[in-house]
Motif scaffolding. Structure first.
Motif, PDB file in Angstrom:
ATOM      1  N   ILE A   8      -8.097   2.830   3.803  1.00 27.31           N
ATOM      2  CA  ILE A   8      -7.070   1.845   3.444  1.00 27.31           C
ATOM      3  C   ILE A   8      -7.698   0.478   3.241  1.00 27.31           C
ATOM      4  O   ILE A   8      -8.404  -0.040   4.110  1.00 27.31           O
ATOM      5  CB  ILE A   8      -5.993   1.778   4.547  1.00 27.31           C
ATOM      6  CG1 ILE A   8      -5.258   3.120   4.631  1.00 27.31           C
ATOM      7  CG2 ILE A   8      -5.010   0.641   4.278  1.00 27.31           C
ATOM      8  CD1 ILE A   8      -4.238   3.218   5.713  1.00 27.31           C
ATOM      9  N   GLY A   9      -7.432  -0.101   2.100  1.00 23.88           N
ATOM     10  CA  GLY A   9      -7.822  -1.470   1.817  1.00 23.88           C
ATOM     11  C   GLY A   9      -6.657  -2.390   2.106  1.00 23.88           C
ATOM     12  O   GLY A   9      -5.595  -2.269   1.495  1.00 23.88           O
ATOM     13  N   ARG A  76     -11.035  -6.381  -4.361  1.00 24.76           N
ATOM     14  CA  ARG A  76     -12.164  -6.557  -3.442  1.00 24.76           C
ATOM     15  C   ARG A  76     -12.259  -5.485  -2.363  1.00 24.76           C
ATOM     16  O   ARG A  76     -13.329  -5.259  -1.808  1.00 24.76           O
ATOM     17  CB  ARG A  76     -12.077  -7.923  -2.759  1.00 24.76           C
ATOM     18  CG  ARG A  76     -12.055  -9.121  -3.686  1.00 24.76           C
ATOM     19  CD  ARG A  76     -13.326  -9.260  -4.507  1.00 24.76           C
ATOM     20  NE  ARG A  76     -13.526 -10.597  -5.023  1.00 24.76           N
ATOM     21  CZ  ARG A  76     -12.944 -11.101  -6.104  1.00 24.76           C
ATOM     22  NH1 ARG A  76     -12.082 -10.358  -6.779  1.00 24.76           N
ATOM     23  NH2 ARG A  76     -13.200 -12.335  -6.516  1.00 24.76           N
ATOM     24  N   VAL A  77     -11.133  -4.857  -2.026  1.00 19.32           N
ATOM     25  CA  VAL A  77     -11.151  -3.908  -0.910  1.00 19.32           C
ATOM     26  C   VAL A  77     -11.419  -2.486  -1.395  1.00 19.32           C
ATOM     27  O   VAL A  77     -11.170  -2.140  -2.553  1.00 19.32           O
ATOM     28  CB  VAL A  77      -9.818  -3.929  -0.125  1.00 19.32           C
ATOM     29  CG1 VAL A  77      -9.672  -5.221   0.639  1.00 19.32           C
ATOM     30  CG2 VAL A  77      -8.628  -3.690  -1.049  1.00 19.32           C
ATOM     31  N   LYS A  78     -11.907  -1.663  -0.465  1.00 19.52           N
ATOM     32  CA  LYS A  78     -12.132  -0.260  -0.728  1.00 19.52           C
ATOM     33  C   LYS A  78     -11.052   0.559  -0.044  1.00 19.52           C
ATOM     34  O   LYS A  78     -10.541   0.172   1.000  1.00 19.52           O
ATOM     35  CB  LYS A  78     -13.510   0.161  -0.201  1.00 19.52           C
ATOM     36  CG  LYS A  78     -14.675  -0.607  -0.810  1.00 19.52           C
ATOM     37  CD  LYS A  78     -15.980  -0.209  -0.149  1.00 19.52           C
ATOM     38  CE  LYS A  78     -17.138  -1.020  -0.714  1.00 19.52           C
ATOM     39  NZ  LYS A  78     -18.431  -0.678  -0.052  1.00 19.52           N
ATOM     40  N   GLY A  79     -10.721   1.698  -0.630  1.00 18.67           N
ATOM     41  CA  GLY A  79      -9.743   2.576  -0.003  1.00 18.67           C
ATOM     42  C   GLY A  79      -8.864   3.253  -1.032  1.00 18.67           C
ATOM     43  O   GLY A  79      -8.572   2.691  -2.098  1.00 18.67           O
ATOM     44  N   ASP A  80      -8.427   4.463  -0.702  1.00 18.71           N
ATOM     45  CA  ASP A  80      -7.518   5.197  -1.585  1.00 18.71           C
ATOM     46  C   ASP A  80      -6.106   4.635  -1.529  1.00 18.71           C
ATOM     47  O   ASP A  80      -5.313   4.844  -2.448  1.00 18.71           O
ATOM     48  CB  ASP A  80      -7.480   6.673  -1.186  1.00 18.71           C
ATOM     49  CG  ASP A  80      -8.831   7.359  -1.386  1.00 18.71           C
ATOM     50  OD1 ASP A  80      -9.566   6.956  -2.311  1.00 18.71           O
ATOM     51  OD2 ASP A  80      -9.151   8.274  -0.599  1.00 18.71           O
ATOM     52  N   LEU A  81      -5.790   3.940  -0.431  1.00 19.73           N
ATOM     53  CA  LEU A  81      -4.476   3.331  -0.256  1.00 19.73           C
ATOM     54  C   LEU A  81      -4.650   1.830  -0.095  1.00 19.73           C
ATOM     55  O   LEU A  81      -5.667   1.361   0.410  1.00 19.73           O
ATOM     56  CB  LEU A  81      -3.761   3.918   0.966  1.00 19.73           C
ATOM     57  CG  LEU A  81      -3.624   5.439   1.026  1.00 19.73           C
ATOM     58  CD1 LEU A  81      -2.949   5.857   2.323  1.00 19.73           C
ATOM     59  CD2 LEU A  81      -2.855   5.974  -0.172  1.00 19.73           C
ATOM     60  N   LEU A  82      -3.637   1.085  -0.516  1.00 15.60           N
ATOM     61  CA  LEU A  82      -3.661  -0.372  -0.431  1.00 15.60           C
ATOM     62  C   LEU A  82      -2.517  -0.845   0.455  1.00 15.60           C
ATOM     63  O   LEU A  82      -1.358  -0.483   0.234  1.00 15.60           O
ATOM     64  CB  LEU A  82      -3.516  -0.995  -1.821  1.00 15.60           C
ATOM     65  CG  LEU A  82      -4.659  -0.747  -2.803  1.00 15.60           C
ATOM     66  CD1 LEU A  82      -4.269  -1.212  -4.202  1.00 15.60           C
ATOM     67  CD2 LEU A  82      -5.933  -1.440  -2.336  1.00 15.60           C
ATOM     68  N   ALA A 101       0.675   6.121   6.043  1.00 10.02           N
ATOM     69  CA  ALA A 101      -0.283   6.835   5.205  1.00 10.02           C
ATOM     70  C   ALA A 101       0.008   8.335   5.181  1.00 10.02           C
ATOM     71  O   ALA A 101      -0.115   8.988   4.142  1.00 10.02           O
ATOM     72  CB  ALA A 101      -1.700   6.583   5.713  1.00 10.02           C
ATOM     73  N   ALA A 102       0.416   8.882   6.324  1.00 12.73           N
ATOM     74  CA  ALA A 102       0.731  10.303   6.388  1.00 12.73           C
ATOM     75  C   ALA A 102       1.870  10.656   5.444  1.00 12.73           C
ATOM     76  O   ALA A 102       1.857  11.713   4.801  1.00 12.73           O
ATOM     77  CB  ALA A 102       1.078  10.692   7.822  1.00 12.73           C
ATOM     78  N   ARG A 103       2.852   9.768   5.347  1.00  6.83           N
ATOM     79  CA  ARG A 103       3.987  10.027   4.442  1.00  6.83           C
ATOM     80  C   ARG A 103       3.527  10.035   2.984  1.00  6.83           C
ATOM     81  O   ARG A 103       3.966  10.878   2.192  1.00  6.83           O
ATOM     82  CB  ARG A 103       5.077   8.973   4.642  1.00  6.83           C
ATOM     83  CG  ARG A 103       6.359   9.266   3.858  1.00  6.83           C
ATOM     84  CD  ARG A 103       7.035  10.521   4.372  1.00  6.83           C
ATOM     85  NE  ARG A 103       8.181  10.937   3.567  1.00  6.83           N
ATOM     86  CZ  ARG A 103       8.112  11.703   2.482  1.00  6.83           C
ATOM     87  NH1 ARG A 103       6.929  12.142   2.067  1.00  6.83           N
ATOM     88  NH2 ARG A 103       9.191  12.041   1.820  1.00  6.83           N
ATOM     89  N   MET A 151       3.837  -3.402   2.701  1.00  7.20           N
ATOM     90  CA  MET A 151       4.003  -2.200   1.897  1.00  7.20           C
ATOM     91  C   MET A 151       2.660  -1.493   1.739  1.00  7.20           C
ATOM     92  O   MET A 151       1.628  -2.135   1.577  1.00  7.20           O
ATOM     93  CB  MET A 151       4.591  -2.602   0.536  1.00  7.20           C
ATOM     94  CG  MET A 151       4.890  -1.461  -0.404  1.00  7.20           C
ATOM     95  SD  MET A 151       3.511  -1.149  -1.532  1.00  7.20           S
ATOM     96  CE  MET A 151       3.488  -2.652  -2.502  1.00  7.20           C
ATOM     97  N   LEU A 152       2.685  -0.165   1.814  1.00 10.05           N
ATOM     98  CA  LEU A 152       1.484   0.652   1.625  1.00 10.05           C
ATOM     99  C   LEU A 152       1.624   1.397   0.307  1.00 10.05           C
ATOM    100  O   LEU A 152       2.651   2.042   0.063  1.00 10.05           O
ATOM    101  CB  LEU A 152       1.307   1.633   2.773  1.00 10.05           C
ATOM    102  CG  LEU A 152      -0.004   2.436   2.774  1.00 10.05           C
ATOM    103  CD1 LEU A 152      -1.201   1.523   3.011  1.00 10.05           C
ATOM    104  CD2 LEU A 152       0.045   3.529   3.851  1.00 10.05           C
ATOM    105  N   MET A 153       0.586   1.328  -0.523  1.00 13.04           N
ATOM    106  CA  MET A 153       0.671   1.869  -1.876  1.00 13.04           C
ATOM    107  C   MET A 153      -0.560   2.692  -2.225  1.00 13.04           C
ATOM    108  O   MET A 153      -1.677   2.391  -1.797  1.00 13.04           O
ATOM    109  CB  MET A 153       0.822   0.720  -2.879  1.00 13.04           C
ATOM    110  CG  MET A 153       1.089   1.151  -4.299  1.00 13.04           C
ATOM    111  SD  MET A 153       1.618  -0.219  -5.338  1.00 13.04           S
ATOM    112  CE  MET A 153       2.133   0.699  -6.797  1.00 13.04           C
TER     113      MET A 153
END
Length: 289
Positions: A8-9, A76-82, A101-103, A151-153
């Motif tokens: 997660i970024g 700038r951030v790394k991750g599959d989710l933001l 993230a699980a959802r 919010m997680l995207m």
């Protein structure tokens, strides 16, 4: 073999004006468990202060607004989710982000998931924090808009639709982003079992609120709706504005913002398909409201 944690970024903006709140927000973010976090703090026109060790920073030479700053952070951030996280919010549980993230991982059709936002002192969830017309803050389910601050995207969706509308600066950027996600076949989800604390502030505290609120509503319609729906959307907004605001100064400022939205460049126009209009309507929120 155990499953690796979601990457997660996390993007946090600052103007160095909420020192205590920022410190608490960062402490709660860095205490999250079960996720692989990469955090960046973006200084909107400032050099970020009070940043914990190990957290990277970006100092922008000027304030580019909330959606513009978030776009910079997302690059700038790394991750599959933001994760987009307000600097005065608090994650009260160490597994809050892992549960969001699980959802997302359970359903590949989801572009974003939003937790329930509640005032830390009163426990109240404001009407504008519930991303649906029927403001039941405790009911989970599919939603067509979002409360932008927490919010997680899915990064894939974020990049596919072009990110936040940076030129909006402030207000309604979340509706714009959500509509574009839906137009690309995604949906959004509201997960009230996960609660995030955020002070119940009034957006009208910003001096430019009424002007930019009106301007961006016009830009939102012009950018995203089929042409025939643009005047319908704006007519509904105008009637609601006249009904809600009886203060003549507020009305004049709102109407000035409306004119600005009509006369100025709204950005790239990518009208949603009629199929998306139908999907939004069936999901409970026709895009004229």
């Amino acid at each position: 073999m155990s499953t690796p944690p979601p990457t997660i970024g996390a993007v946090v903006l600052t103007m160095n004006d909420r020192k205590e709140e920022f410190t608490r927000a960062m402490d709660s973010l860095l205490a999250q468990e079960g996720v692989d976090l990469d955090v960046v703090v973006v200084g909107n026109g400032v050099e970020p202060e009070l940043v914990p060790p190990g957290v990277r920073t970006v100092a922008l030479p000027e304030n580019v607004g909330i959606p513009g700053g978030r776009n910079v952070g997302a690059e700038r951030v790394k991750g599959d989710l933001l994760l987009f996280f307000d600097n005065d919010a608090i994650l009260p549980e160490p597994d809050s982000i892992a549960r969001l993230a699980a959802r997302l991982q359970q359903d590949p059709s989801l572009a974003y998931v939003q937790p329930r936002i509640a005032d830390p002192d009163t426990g109240v969830t404001l009407r504008r924090w519930v991303p649906r017309l029927r403001a039941d803050a405790t009911r989970p389910g599919t939603v067509t808009v979002m409360a932008e601050g927490i919010m997680l995207m899915r990064r894939e969706a974020f990049e596919r639709v072009g990110g936040w509308p940076g030129h909006f600066f402030l207000f309604h950027e979340g509706i714009d982003l959500a509509w574009r996600c839906w137009d690309h076949g995604y949906t959004g989800y509201y997960l009230p079992d996960v609660t995030v604390h955020h002070p119940a502030t009034n957006p009208a505290r910003h001096a430019m609120f009424y002007r930019m609120n009106a301007r961006n509503r016009v830009w939102l319609a012009r950018r995203n709706l089929p042409r025939v729906l643009v005047p319908v959307n704006l007519a509904v907004w105008t009637l609601l504005t006249l009904w809600r605001f009886r203060d003549l100064k507020v009305l004049r400022t709102s109407l000035a913002g409306f004119r600005e939205g009509v006369r100025t460049n709204c950005g790239t126009r990518t009208p949603m398909s009629w199929r998306t209009v139908a999907r939004l309507t069936l999901a409970g929120r026709p895009p004229v409201f």
